[in-house]
Design a protein around this motif. Structure first.
Motif, short mmCIF file in Angstrom:
data_model
loop_
_atom_site.label_atom_id
_atom_site.label_comp_id
_atom_site.label_asym_id
_atom_site.label_seq_id
_atom_site.Cartn_x
_atom_site.Cartn_y
_atom_site.Cartn_z
N PRO A 1 33.96 45.03 -105.03
CA PRO A 1 34.64 45.49 -106.25
C PRO A 1 33.66 45.60 -107.42
O PRO A 1 32.59 44.98 -107.42
CB PRO A 1 35.67 44.39 -106.50
CG PRO A 1 35.09 43.18 -105.85
CD PRO A 1 34.36 43.68 -104.64
N PHE A 2 34.03 46.39 -108.42
CA PHE A 2 33.20 46.51 -109.61
C PHE A 2 33.18 45.18 -110.36
O PHE A 2 34.11 44.38 -110.28
CB PHE A 2 33.73 47.62 -110.52
CG PHE A 2 33.49 48.99 -109.98
CD1 PHE A 2 32.22 49.55 -109.97
CD2 PHE A 2 34.54 49.74 -109.46
CE1 PHE A 2 31.98 50.82 -109.47
CE2 PHE A 2 34.32 51.01 -108.95
CZ PHE A 2 33.04 51.55 -108.95
N SER A 3 32.11 44.98 -111.11
CA SER A 3 31.89 43.70 -111.78
C SER A 3 33.03 43.37 -112.75
O SER A 3 33.40 42.21 -112.90
CB SER A 3 30.56 43.71 -112.52
OG SER A 3 30.50 44.82 -113.41
N ASN A 4 33.59 44.38 -113.41
CA ASN A 4 34.66 44.11 -114.37
C ASN A 4 36.01 43.86 -113.69
O ASN A 4 37.00 43.60 -114.35
CB ASN A 4 34.80 45.27 -115.36
CG ASN A 4 35.18 46.57 -114.66
OD1 ASN A 4 34.72 46.83 -113.56
ND2 ASN A 4 36.01 47.37 -115.31
N ALA A 5 36.05 43.97 -112.35
CA ALA A 5 37.31 43.76 -111.63
C ALA A 5 37.26 42.54 -110.72
O ALA A 5 38.26 42.25 -110.06
CB ALA A 5 37.64 45.00 -110.80
N VAL A 6 36.15 41.83 -110.68
CA VAL A 6 36.01 40.73 -109.73
C VAL A 6 37.02 39.63 -109.99
O VAL A 6 37.67 39.12 -109.07
CB VAL A 6 34.57 40.15 -109.78
CG1 VAL A 6 34.49 38.88 -108.96
CG2 VAL A 6 33.57 41.17 -109.25
N LEU A 7 37.21 39.26 -111.26
CA LEU A 7 38.15 38.19 -111.58
C LEU A 7 39.57 38.57 -111.15
O LEU A 7 40.30 37.75 -110.58
CB LEU A 7 38.10 37.88 -113.07
CG LEU A 7 36.82 37.22 -113.58
CD1 LEU A 7 36.88 37.00 -115.09
CD2 LEU A 7 36.58 35.89 -112.86
N TYR A 8 39.96 39.80 -111.44
CA TYR A 8 41.29 40.24 -111.02
C TYR A 8 41.42 40.25 -109.50
O TYR A 8 42.44 39.80 -108.96
CB TYR A 8 41.56 41.66 -111.56
CG TYR A 8 41.78 41.72 -113.04
CD1 TYR A 8 42.94 41.21 -113.63
CD2 TYR A 8 40.84 42.31 -113.87
CE1 TYR A 8 43.14 41.27 -114.99
CE2 TYR A 8 41.04 42.39 -115.25
CZ TYR A 8 42.19 41.87 -115.80
OH TYR A 8 42.39 41.93 -117.15
N VAL A 9 40.40 40.75 -108.82
CA VAL A 9 40.45 40.83 -107.36
C VAL A 9 40.55 39.45 -106.73
O VAL A 9 41.39 39.21 -105.86
CB VAL A 9 39.19 41.57 -106.83
CG1 VAL A 9 39.07 41.41 -105.33
CG2 VAL A 9 39.26 43.05 -107.19
#
Length: 446
Positions: free
Chosen positions: A131-139
């Motif tokens: 996943p993209f770095s700005n989506a890791v927490l959400y993922v």
């Protein structure tokens, strides 16, 4: 000795480790699961609307990612690639089988195994997609919450701990394939049908207006409806006639093989064969149809360019030729299954052959008729090969299946292509619903 109700007996037979048996426990489970799904939906929404980052980096678990795996696989010798894929597939299957066999067992160690599997597997699966770095927490949050919900629901399952876990593992491969190969493309296509050809600008219903107003889109709809109405009707009529008369003829097996042979030919092969049949040229004719025309003193005709609709009917003949054998085989088997006693009783009542056929045979093969009709109708709605090989959609012969591909590949118009795909799906949907309801009724009867 008191008599127990059926529900009390079911409850009494449940193991002592079962959770959520009482009404209060089930209500708590339902509330927690619903709240968890709402929270997952909220995080997905936040992930979608979160501000994009310019050229965000992708996060991977070191060198482990599906992208790196396929890059590594592509660098291998072709003869080594197949064993490597089989080995990777076998490893995944082995892990799933171990979890299915051991994790559902009772005991503290198996309890920990289920807990770890529920939390680790979703995170690993999603992180392998980089996943993209700005989506890791959400993922990661979505993956952990999904695993926690599965573990909680499994822990409180009426059937005992491990039941739901095992059920999900069994269903996960097929569900993932359906999600990635059917549901996601369908939703994505529907969304893209409201955007322009590049997929960037929202245009509302303009693509659908184009389908029903532009000559290309209009002819694709009209021709598709003609195919859907005539192809199954004529194919089934000829197939039924063959099934009735060939069953009473000598050399039944040979005749059936001859009629069924076109079914074994691909639509591309059939299109090439019939293109030679329709061949148009001045001078000596190689096309059978124009050879007959010129034999009687006529001028050769460019059959695939005669419009309106004549060239469409010429293409329909090819499709009917390939499907008549299929209808004949299915209906012939159904006719043989009609009880002979019913036909004998009708004959004793003084009915003629046509009356016996219409009042006894046809009602007896009704279910087979419906199956053949709907199958051929769906095939005619999504036809592509015959049109592509014989006319390329020229001279108003295009259909929805061909034009959908043509708009995407030739004109790079994803909006028009998606709108055509949605219209085609709308045409097919009633047949799918009808078949599903028919199957449900048959199961109720059984």
């Amino acid at each position: 000795m008191s008599l127990l109700t059926a529900e009390e007996k079911d409850t009494a037979e449940l193991p002592k480790t079962t959770h959520g048996v009482d009404a209060k426990g089930r209500r708590i489970t339902q509330i927690v699961v619903i709240a968890g799904f709402v929270l997952i939906a909220a995080m997905l929404f936040l992930l979608i609307i979160s501000a994009p980052v310019e050229d965000p980096a992708r996060i991977a678990l070191g060198p482990a990612s599906l992208n790196n795996f396929f890059l590594w696989l592509g660098g291998l010798h072709p003869l080594v690639q197949i064993p490597a894929v089989l080995l990777a597939f076998g490893l995944v299957v082995a892990i799933v089988l171990v979890l299915i066999e051991f994790a559902p067992r009772p005991g503290r160690g198996y309890f920990v195994m289920r807990l770890v599997a529920c939390l680790v597997i979703p995170v690993l699966a999603l992180m392998l997609l980089r996943p993209f770095s700005n989506a890791v927490l959400y993922v990661v949050a979505i993956a952990l919450l999904s695993g926690a919900l599965l573990f909680f629901a499994d822990y409180r399952s009426r059937q005992g701990a491990g039941y739901l876990f095992q059920l999900v593992l069994f269903m996960a491969p097929a569900a993932i394939m359906l999600l990635l190969g059917l549901i996601y493309p369908a939703v994505s296509t529907f969304v893209k049908s409201f955007f322009d050809k590049t997929g960037d600008q929202f245009v509302g219903l303009e693509n659908y207006i184009w389908v029903f107003t532009n000559p290309v889109g209009t002819w694709s709809v009209v021709n598709t409806l003609i195919w859907a109405l005539l192809a199954p009707t004529i194919s089934v009529a000829f197939g039924l006639a063959y099934a009735v008369f060939i069953d009473r003829a000598r050399g039944e097996k040979v005749l059936k093989v001859l009629v069924f042979m076109p079914v074994a030919i691909s639509f591309v092969g059939a299109g090439i064969i019939w293109k030679f049949m329709y061949d148009y040229r001045q001078g000596d004719q190689i096309g059978l149809l124009n050879a007959i025309v010129t034999l009687f003193g006529g001028d050769p005709v460019s059959w695939l360019a005669v419009k309106p609709l004549i060239n469409t009917f010429m293409l329909l003949i090819v499709f009917i030729w390939t499907q008549t054998g299929f209808a004949m085989v299915i209906l012939s088997a159904a006719i043989k299954a009609v009880p002979a006693e019913q036909l004998e009783a009708a004959e004793l009542d003084g009915t003629n052959a046509w009356q016996r056929f219409w009042n006894v045979t046809v009602p007896g093969i009704r279910s087979s008729l419906i199956v053949v009709l709907t199958t051929i109708t769906i095939m005619s709605l999504k036809v592509y090969d015959i049109v592509a090989v014989m006319t390329g959609g020229r001279d108003d012969t295009t259909v929805l299946g061909f034009e959908m591909v043509n708009q995407q590949q030739r004109f790079q118009s994803y909006g028009h292509s998606s709108a055509l795909a949605v219209v085609l799906f709308i045409f097919v949907l009633p047949l799918i619903i009808y078949n599903a309801r028919s199957l449900a009724k048959q199961r109720e009867i059984r």
